[in-house]
Scaffold this motif. Structure first.
Motif, short mmCIF file in Angstrom:
data_model
loop_
_atom_site.label_atom_id
_atom_site.label_comp_id
_atom_site.label_asym_id
_atom_site.label_seq_id
_atom_site.Cartn_x
_atom_site.Cartn_y
_atom_site.Cartn_z
N LYS A 2 0.85 -1.19 0.00
CA LYS A 2 0.00 0.00 0.00
C LYS A 2 0.89 1.24 0.00
O LYS A 2 1.80 1.35 0.82
N VAL A 4 0.79 5.25 0.45
CA VAL A 4 -0.06 6.33 0.95
C VAL A 4 0.79 7.59 1.05
O VAL A 4 1.81 7.61 1.73
N ASN A 9 -2.94 7.35 -3.03
CA ASN A 9 -3.36 6.34 -2.07
C ASN A 9 -3.71 5.13 -2.92
O ASN A 9 -4.81 5.02 -3.43
N MET A 10 -2.71 4.25 -3.14
CA MET A 10 -2.90 3.18 -4.10
C MET A 10 -2.27 1.88 -3.62
O MET A 10 -1.43 1.88 -2.74
N THR A 11 -2.72 0.81 -4.22
CA THR A 11 -2.14 -0.50 -3.96
C THR A 11 -1.23 -0.85 -5.12
O THR A 11 -1.61 -0.71 -6.28
N THR A 13 0.88 -3.94 -6.69
CA THR A 13 1.11 -5.37 -6.68
C THR A 13 2.38 -5.64 -7.48
O THR A 13 2.49 -5.21 -8.63
N LYS A 76 -8.81 -9.08 4.64
CA LYS A 76 -8.67 -7.90 3.78
C LYS A 76 -7.61 -6.99 4.38
O LYS A 76 -7.39 -6.98 5.59
N ASP A 77 -6.96 -6.22 3.50
CA ASP A 77 -5.98 -5.25 3.98
C ASP A 77 -6.69 -4.20 4.82
O ASP A 77 -7.77 -3.73 4.48
N GLN A 79 -7.32 -0.52 6.33
CA GLN A 79 -7.24 0.80 5.75
C GLN A 79 -6.04 1.53 6.35
O GLN A 79 -5.89 1.59 7.55
N VAL A 80 -5.20 2.07 5.49
CA VAL A 80 -4.03 2.82 5.93
C VAL A 80 -4.17 4.23 5.41
O VAL A 80 -3.84 4.54 4.29
N THR A 81 -4.75 5.11 6.24
CA THR A 81 -4.93 6.50 5.87
C THR A 81 -4.63 7.36 7.09
O THR A 81 -5.40 7.36 8.04
#
Length: 90
Positions: A2, A4, A9-11, A13, A76-77, A79-81
């Motif tokens: 992730k 941020v 703010n994106m994933t 891979t 699920k991942d 939330q990282v904000t």
């Protein structure tokens, strides 16, 4: 992984890694999200290793990685904000 920041703010891979001259290139071609290429210079690797070995919590994460990997399972991942982040895209 992730990413941020105030700009994004994106994933990301990791799809493929290869060497291009004296750089390592990490791509997510055909993966999730925006097609991305990350260029890693040898100085970036030494900086990351210095940061890893100067942080007990990061070193502990690497040592305990198998535990964290299997414990996460299909979760699920999270939330990282950061609360102080001003994100115009949300």
């Amino acid at each position: 992984m992730k990413v941020v920041s105030k700009l994004a703010n994106m994933t990301l891979t990791v799809g493929r890694m290869y060497r291009d001259g004296n750089r390592l290139v990490i791509t997510n071609e055909g993966g999730e999200g925006i097609p991305t290429k990350v260029y890693v210079h040898p100085k970036d690797v030494t900086g990351a290793l210095k940061a890893l070995f100067s942080s007990l919590s990061a070193l502990g994460f690497v040592i305990l990685f198998p535990y964290f990997y299997f414990r996460a399972g299909d979760e699920k991942d999270e939330q990282v904000t950061p609360k102080s982040m001003n994100n115009p895209w949300v």
